[in-house]
Design a protein around this motif. Structure first.
Motif, PDB file in Angstrom:
ATOM      1  N   GLY A 133       0.864  -1.270   0.079  1.00 37.85           N
ATOM      2  CA  GLY A 133       0.105  -0.070   0.036  1.00 37.85           C
ATOM      3  C   GLY A 133       0.832   1.117   0.035  1.00 37.85           C
ATOM      4  N   ILE A 134       0.070   2.476   0.020  1.00 30.78           N
ATOM      5  CA  ILE A 134       0.994   3.483  -0.051  1.00 30.78           C
ATOM      6  C   ILE A 134       0.110   4.854   0.954  1.00 30.78           C
ATOM      7  CG2 ILE A 134       1.701   3.506  -2.311  1.00 30.78           C
ATOM      8  CD1 ILE A 134      -0.612   5.321  -3.317  1.00 30.78           C
ATOM      9  N   SER A 135       0.817   5.441   1.352  1.00 33.62           N
ATOM     10  CA  SER A 135       0.463   6.629   2.176  1.00 33.62           C
ATOM     11  C   SER A 135       0.113   7.897   1.626  1.00 33.62           C
ATOM     12  CB  SER A 135       1.357   6.590   3.598  1.00 33.62           C
ATOM     13  OG  SER A 135       0.590   7.451   4.563  1.00 33.62           O
ATOM     14  N   GLN A 136      -0.331   8.959   2.434  1.00 29.90           N
ATOM     15  CA  GLN A 136      -0.423  10.247   1.905  1.00 29.90           C
ATOM     16  C   GLN A 136      -0.441  11.347   3.174  1.00 29.90           C
ATOM     17  OE1 GLN A 136      -4.219  11.116   3.075  1.00 29.90           O
ATOM     18  NE2 GLN A 136      -4.056  13.400   2.219  1.00 29.90           N
ATOM     19  N   ARG A 137       0.363  12.522   2.675  1.00 33.52           N
ATOM     20  CA  ARG A 137       0.636  13.582   3.577  1.00 33.52           C
ATOM     21  C   ARG A 137       0.276  14.909   2.950  1.00 33.52           C
ATOM     22  NH1 ARG A 137       1.520   9.684   5.912  1.00 33.52           N
ATOM     23  NH2 ARG A 137       3.187   9.112   7.324  1.00 33.52           N
ATOM     24  N   SER A 138      -1.035  15.269   3.217  1.00 36.19           N
ATOM     25  CA  SER A 138      -1.483  16.790   2.397  1.00 36.19           C
ATOM     26  C   SER A 138      -2.755  17.009   3.080  1.00 36.19           C
ATOM     27  CB  SER A 138      -1.770  16.614   1.156  1.00 36.19           C
ATOM     28  OG  SER A 138      -2.554  15.542   0.669  1.00 36.19           O
ATOM     29  N   LEU A 139      -3.292  18.309   3.318  1.00 37.24           N
ATOM     30  CA  LEU A 139      -4.484  18.730   3.851  1.00 37.24           C
ATOM     31  C   LEU A 139      -5.468  18.447   2.858  1.00 37.24           C
ATOM     32  CD1 LEU A 139      -3.112  22.267   5.232  1.00 37.24           C
ATOM     33  CD2 LEU A 139      -3.828  20.459   6.544  1.00 37.24           C
ATOM     34  N   ILE A 140      -6.739  18.197   3.375  1.00 38.85           N
ATOM     35  CA  ILE A 140      -7.799  18.097   2.587  1.00 38.85           C
ATOM     36  C   ILE A 140      -7.973  18.855   1.483  1.00 38.85           C
ATOM     37  CG2 ILE A 140     -10.539  17.647   2.445  1.00 38.85           C
ATOM     38  CD1 ILE A 140     -10.258  16.406   5.434  1.00 38.85           C
ATOM     39  N   ILE A 141      -8.056  20.282   1.739  1.00 41.32           N
ATOM     40  CA  ILE A 141      -8.232  21.586   0.749  1.00 41.32           C
ATOM     41  C   ILE A 141      -7.277  21.447  -0.236  1.00 41.32           C
ATOM     42  CG2 ILE A 141      -6.927  23.112   2.379  1.00 41.32           C
ATOM     43  CD1 ILE A 141     -10.263  23.646   0.701  1.00 41.32           C
ATOM     44  N   ASP A 142      -5.867  20.910   0.117  1.00 39.27           N
ATOM     45  CA  ASP A 142      -4.957  20.711  -0.969  1.00 39.27           C
ATOM     46  C   ASP A 142      -4.926  19.546  -1.937  1.00 39.27           C
ATOM     47  OD1 ASP A 142      -4.092  23.515  -0.027  1.00 39.27           O
ATOM     48  OD2 ASP A 142      -2.889  22.496   1.631  1.00 39.27           O
ATOM     49  N   THR A 143      -5.633  18.486  -1.446  1.00 37.37           N
ATOM     50  CA  THR A 143      -5.584  17.113  -2.154  1.00 37.37           C
ATOM     51  C   THR A 143      -6.519  17.034  -3.086  1.00 37.37           C
ATOM     52  OG1 THR A 143      -4.913  16.297   0.222  1.00 37.37           O
ATOM     53  CG2 THR A 143      -5.621  14.504  -1.573  1.00 37.37           C
ATOM     54  N   ASP A 144      -6.057  16.795  -4.428  1.00 40.58           N
ATOM     55  CA  ASP A 144      -6.939  16.465  -5.674  1.00 40.58           C
ATOM     56  C   ASP A 144      -7.628  15.211  -5.338  1.00 40.58           C
ATOM     57  OD1 ASP A 144      -6.906  17.402  -8.631  1.00 40.58           O
ATOM     58  OD2 ASP A 144      -7.135  15.272  -8.544  1.00 40.58           O
ATOM     59  N   ILE A 145      -8.666  14.999  -5.939  1.00 36.01           N
ATOM     60  CA  ILE A 145      -9.545  14.056  -5.740  1.00 36.01           C
ATOM     61  C   ILE A 145      -9.030  12.698  -6.431  1.00 36.01           C
ATOM     62  CG2 ILE A 145     -10.886  14.422  -7.905  1.00 36.01           C
ATOM     63  CD1 ILE A 145     -12.384  12.984  -4.306  1.00 36.01           C
ATOM     64  N   GLU A 146      -8.189  12.655  -7.277  1.00 34.15           N
ATOM     65  CA  GLU A 146      -7.219  11.699  -7.893  1.00 34.15           C
ATOM     66  C   GLU A 146      -6.431  11.015  -6.917  1.00 34.15           C
ATOM     67  OE1 GLU A 146      -7.894  10.087 -10.844  1.00 34.15           O
ATOM     68  OE2 GLU A 146      -9.615  11.362 -11.091  1.00 34.15           O
ATOM     69  N   VAL A 147      -5.952  11.806  -5.976  1.00 32.61           N
ATOM     70  CA  VAL A 147      -5.114  11.272  -4.981  1.00 32.61           C
ATOM     71  C   VAL A 147      -5.950  10.412  -3.972  1.00 32.61           C
ATOM     72  CG1 VAL A 147      -3.679  11.580  -2.909  1.00 32.61           C
ATOM     73  CG2 VAL A 147      -3.498  13.087  -5.047  1.00 32.61           C
ATOM     74  N   ASP A 148      -7.143  10.695  -3.627  1.00 37.40           N
ATOM     75  CA  ASP A 148      -8.032   9.790  -2.854  1.00 37.40           C
ATOM     76  C   ASP A 148      -8.414   8.808  -3.647  1.00 37.40           C
ATOM     77  OD1 ASP A 148      -9.299  11.996  -0.569  1.00 37.40           O
ATOM     78  OD2 ASP A 148      -8.998  13.070  -2.403  1.00 37.40           O
ATOM     79  N   LYS A 149      -8.680   8.706  -4.952  1.00 37.83           N
ATOM     80  CA  LYS A 149      -9.190   7.707  -5.582  1.00 37.83           C
ATOM     81  C   LYS A 149      -7.924   6.820  -5.665  1.00 37.83           C
ATOM     82  CE  LYS A 149     -10.754   6.090 -10.157  1.00 37.83           C
ATOM     83  NZ  LYS A 149      -9.619   4.995 -10.324  1.00 37.83           N
ATOM     84  N   LYS A 150      -6.650   7.349  -5.745  1.00 41.34           N
ATOM     85  CA  LYS A 150      -5.487   6.296  -5.857  1.00 41.34           C
ATOM     86  C   LYS A 150      -5.194   5.326  -4.548  1.00 41.34           C
ATOM     87  CE  LYS A 150      -0.728   6.089  -7.510  1.00 41.34           C
ATOM     88  NZ  LYS A 150       0.382   6.748  -8.119  1.00 41.34           N
ATOM     89  N   LEU A 151      -5.562   6.134  -3.349  1.00 40.85           N
ATOM     90  CA  LEU A 151      -5.321   5.583  -2.199  1.00 40.85           C
ATOM     91  C   LEU A 151      -6.315   4.454  -2.073  1.00 40.85           C
ATOM     92  CD1 LEU A 151      -3.453   6.216   0.439  1.00 40.85           C
ATOM     93  CD2 LEU A 151      -3.365   7.865  -1.474  1.00 40.85           C
ATOM     94  N   MET A 152      -7.589   4.836  -2.476  1.00 44.15           N
ATOM     95  CA  MET A 152      -8.636   3.909  -2.278  1.00 44.15           C
ATOM     96  C   MET A 152      -8.359   2.510  -3.220  1.00 44.15           C
ATOM     97  SD  MET A 152     -10.833   4.610   0.137  1.00 44.15           S
ATOM     98  CE  MET A 152     -12.141   3.308  -0.235  1.00 44.15           C
ATOM     99  N   ASP A 153      -7.865   3.020  -4.612  1.00 45.84           N
ATOM    100  CA  ASP A 153      -7.815   1.839  -5.401  1.00 45.84           C
ATOM    101  C   ASP A 153      -6.665   0.691  -4.869  1.00 45.84           C
ATOM    102  OD1 ASP A 153      -9.499   2.665  -7.402  1.00 45.84           O
ATOM    103  OD2 ASP A 153      -8.036   3.732  -8.619  1.00 45.84           O
ATOM    104  N   ILE A 154      -5.478   1.394  -4.502  1.00 46.41           N
ATOM    105  CA  ILE A 154      -4.476   0.482  -3.907  1.00 46.41           C
ATOM    106  C   ILE A 154      -4.678  -0.090  -2.571  1.00 46.41           C
ATOM    107  CG2 ILE A 154      -1.906   0.501  -3.349  1.00 46.41           C
ATOM    108  CD1 ILE A 154      -1.708   2.745  -5.485  1.00 46.41           C
ATOM    109  N   ASP A 155      -4.923   0.754  -1.571  1.00 43.67           N
ATOM    110  CA  ASP A 155      -4.901   0.260  -0.170  1.00 43.67           C
ATOM    111  C   ASP A 155      -6.014  -0.426  -0.137  1.00 43.67           C
ATOM    112  OD1 ASP A 155      -2.610   1.784   0.140  1.00 43.67           O
ATOM    113  OD2 ASP A 155      -3.101   2.954   1.527  1.00 43.67           O
ATOM    114  N   TYR A 156      -7.310  -0.066  -0.577  1.00 45.18           N
ATOM    115  CA  TYR A 156      -8.644  -0.773  -0.083  1.00 45.18           C
ATOM    116  C   TYR A 156      -8.933  -1.746  -1.338  1.00 45.18           C
ATOM    117  CZ  TYR A 156     -13.485  -2.022   0.728  1.00 45.18           C
ATOM    118  OH  TYR A 156     -14.636  -2.338   0.944  1.00 45.18           O
TER     119      TYR A 156
END
Length: 263
Positions: free
Chosen positions: A90-113
């Motif tokens: 899996g991978i992790s993430q370090r960024s504020l919600i307001i600064d995080t592109d939705i594609e980053v959220d999708k990538k975390l869900m695709d890989i980690d979940y």
């Protein structure tokens, strides 16, 4: 439970926790399947193992979650069966919600979940046919409570707990075990590889991660939890107290996390 004569498949085995588990398990009388995206790094890990003749490598990209059935079939064919699947990739993430592109959220869900549950669902029929099997999934303390700068990571890790708690209930009748491993801060490259808001890597170490539990100490504690077939294990330093604060004193945990200024 013992690891003797077991076939153990480890994802995310090229570095960090996965590599430490592989090296520790190679001292025992078991067979290992090591997976990650980088075949040449897996080969290096295999060469470091004490009994490399008992180790097979199989490349795997968790983001390619639609093709896990064929990957699982290949894994089963390497030694004829699988007894334990350690979902560590899996991978992790370090960024504020307001600064995080939705594609980053999708990538975390695709890989980690999705990658993790797709692989587990591909292995599940094999475990059912054996009337035995053990899913070990490395989530995080962030799967039990949350922290700033990790919104996508926390979401994916919380989701894993929901899925595997259901799997444990549905397949208790098939003698299938589920252990959720929740690390705190462990000194690995997880922070360096974490994604920031635009999807690029952070490329620097967090102070908390740098001061985290030694990865080899972590691996030994994790293997003890697997042997005991624990439902959940919280492994780290003082940060594991957050699990109990969340359960009994959630407002206090909120204040503690705010004061910690953790990145």
């Amino acid at each position: 439970m013992t690891f003797d004569n077991k076939v153990i498949w480890i994802t995310g085995a090229s570095s960090g926790i996965g590599k430490a588990l592989a090296l520790e398990l190679s001292k025992q009388q078991c067979k290992l399947i090591l997976s990650s995206r980088r075949e040449h790094i897996l080969q290096e890990v295999k060469n470091e193992c004490q009994q490399p003749e008992n180790v097979k490598i199989l490349t795997l990209d968790l983001a390619d979650y639609k093709n896990m059935t064929s990957v699982a079939a290949k894994a089963i064919s390497l030694f004829g069966n699988i007894d334990i699947l350690i979902n560590n990739g899996g991978i992790s993430q370090r960024s504020l919600i307001i600064d995080t592109d939705i594609e980053v959220d999708k990538k975390l869900m695709d890989i980690d979940y999705l990658g993790t549950i797709a692989l587990s669902k591909a292995v599940l029929p094999h475990f059912i046919s054996l009337k035995n099997g053990h899913f070990v999934t490395v989530t995080s303390l962030m799967g039990k409570f949350s922290s700033p700068y990790r919104s996508a990571y926390c979401g994916a890790k919380h989701a894993l707990h929901g899925f595997f708690d259901a799997l444990r209930l549905e397949h208790d009748k098939d003698n299938i075990k589920v252990t959720m491993i929740c690390p705190g801060f462990v000194n690995t490259n997880v922070a360096r590889n974490a994604l920031i808001g635009d999807g690029s890597s952070q490329n620097e170490q967090d102070t908390a991660t740098e001061n985290g539990l030694d990865v080899n100490v972590f691996a030994k504690r994790m293997l003890k939890a697997i042997k005991k077939e624990k439902f959940e294990a919280y492994i780290g330093k003082s940060e594991i107290l957050g699990v109990y604060l969340k359960r009994f004193f959630p407002k206090l945990l909120h204040k503690v996390v705010l004061k910690s200024q953790v990145r």
